[in-house]
Design a protein around this motif. Structure first.
Motif, PDB file in Angstrom:
ATOM      1  N   HIS A   1      -3.353   4.982   3.742  1.00 33.89           N
ATOM      2  CA  HIS A   1      -3.120   4.225   3.061  1.00 33.89           C
ATOM      3  C   HIS A   1      -3.369   3.396   2.036  1.00 33.89           C
ATOM      4  O   HIS A   1      -4.821   3.643   2.513  1.00 33.89           O
ATOM      5  CB  HIS A   1      -2.133   3.054   3.614  1.00 33.89           C
ATOM      6  N   GLU A   2      -3.768   3.238   0.514  1.00 28.92           N
ATOM      7  CA  GLU A   2      -4.386   2.235   0.260  1.00 28.92           C
ATOM      8  C   GLU A   2      -4.902   1.113   0.852  1.00 28.92           C
ATOM      9  O   GLU A   2      -4.301   0.732   1.570  1.00 28.92           O
ATOM     10  CB  GLU A   2      -3.896   1.628  -1.466  1.00 28.92           C
ATOM     11  N   LYS A   3      -6.190   0.922   0.358  1.00 28.99           N
ATOM     12  CA  LYS A   3      -7.088  -0.422   0.660  1.00 28.99           C
ATOM     13  C   LYS A   3      -7.140  -1.055  -0.321  1.00 28.99           C
ATOM     14  O   LYS A   3      -6.362  -1.197  -1.046  1.00 28.99           O
ATOM     15  CB  LYS A   3      -8.212  -0.462   1.207  1.00 28.99           C
TER      16      LYS A   3
ATOM     17  N   THR B   1      -7.262  -0.986  -6.962  1.00 28.28           N
ATOM     18  CA  THR B   1      -6.046  -0.586  -6.589  1.00 28.28           C
ATOM     19  C   THR B   1      -5.106  -1.805  -7.254  1.00 28.28           C
ATOM     20  O   THR B   1      -3.796  -2.028  -7.151  1.00 28.28           O
ATOM     21  CB  THR B   1      -5.428  -0.897  -5.328  1.00 28.28           C
TER      22      THR B   1
ATOM     23  N   PRO C   1       0.807  -1.210  -0.128  1.00 28.87           N
ATOM     24  CA  PRO C   1      -0.063  -0.059   0.182  1.00 28.87           C
ATOM     25  C   PRO C   1       0.602   1.187  -0.595  1.00 28.87           C
ATOM     26  O   PRO C   1       1.506   1.403   0.891  1.00 28.87           O
ATOM     27  CB  PRO C   1      -0.734  -0.010   1.071  1.00 28.87           C
TER      28      PRO C   1
END
Length: 286
Positions: free
Chosen positions: A225-227, A232, A120
């Motif tokens: 942060h990115e999941k 993604t 992430p």
């Protein structure tokens, strides 16, 4: 005269036999060499350390793979080296980075061999503990390479800080921002310097490979942060090779090797779960 002819025929026969024997030996030797040729893997950062571990592992030996790991710290140089053949396979980039590279380097095309993990991307700040605390006019550092610039802007959108135009492209940039309610300012930096400049700016976007080198854990230290979900998937890391090598059987074994349970335990323990394994078919990325 007859004896002379006999001797000549005998010599010719021996030459033929020797030639056949050496020919067979040479053929089998070359075949063996080709089968057990050393694979040069180019990498950087924590991935370089991982592949050095994999190269020395029992699991690599069981698959009959001889691996040499080469460190090239610049991503474009590493991809060019892979396309041109001084590196066979590389392990460092996301699928979106590969796509961006291929768009910009038409003569040096690369392909993905398989998926490895997702790290992430995180937003870090020494000044604020929550995204909501970032003030009007704040300066945020984003990566200066096209693929990571776009990825960072998408993360800022997910965090609710900006809004991007519809059909935001793989090489999108700040010109594609259609709404910036906090009037944020963006500073493009070499993404390897993120941990060093986080003290000087309001917030910095840092890839996890770089964060780890700066002793940061994206799951614990970032404020956002990115999941890990379908949105993604283009950020999943891959093993890549030159387009002409896409069907190389030994290179494909590297994907299987990476996902070996023993190797995965080592990676999880060493990197505190920040390299999340992704074992998906290549079609998942598209």
């Amino acid at each position: 005269m007859k004896n002379s002819k006999g001797i000549i025929y005998t010599i010719i026969g021996l030459v033929v036999i020797i030639g056949i024997v050496f020919g067979i030996h040479s053929f089998t030797g070359n075949a063996s060499t080709a089968k057990n040729a050393t694979i040069t893997i180019g990498s950087q950062g924590s991935d370089y350390d991982i592949w050095n571990h994999i190269a020395d592992s029992k699991q690599a030996k069981k698959l009959g793979l001889k691996i040499k790991v080469k460190q090239i710290t610049d991503g474009v140089q590493l991809n060019n080296a892979t396309a041109q053949g001084s590196v066979d396979v590389n392990a460092f980039q996301s699928y979106s980075y590969l796509q961006a590279f291929n768009q910009q380097h038409k003569k040096n095309q690369l392909v993905a061999l398989g998926t490895t993990y997702l790290e992430p991307l995180g937003i870090y700040s020494d000044k604020y503990k929550k995204i909501s605390q970032i003030p009007n006019g704040a300066t945020i550092a984003i990566a200066n390479n096209p693929a990571n610039t776009a990825r960072g802007l998408l993360l800022l959108q997910s965090a609710g800080l900006i809004k991007l135009k519809k059909n935001f492209p793989a090489l999108g940039n700040t010109n594609d921002i259609v709404s910036n309610p906090k009037h944020l300012k963006f500073k493009e930096i070499d993404d390897t310097t993120g941990p060093r400049v986080v003290h000087d700016l309001d917030a910095v976007l840092i890839s996890n490979t770089v964060a780890l080198e700066g002793h940061l854990n994206v799951l614990k230290d970032s404020i956002f942060h990115e999941k890990i979900d379908v949105s993604t998937r283009s950020n999943i890391n891959i093993l890549a090779t030159a387009k002409k090598n896409k069907n190389n059987a030994n290179y494909k074994k590297l994907v299987k090797l990476y996902h070996n349970a023993t190797i995965q335990k080592y990676i999880k323990d060493k990197y505190d779960g920040t390299k999340v394994e992704v074992q998906k078919p290549l079609s998942y990325l598209k």
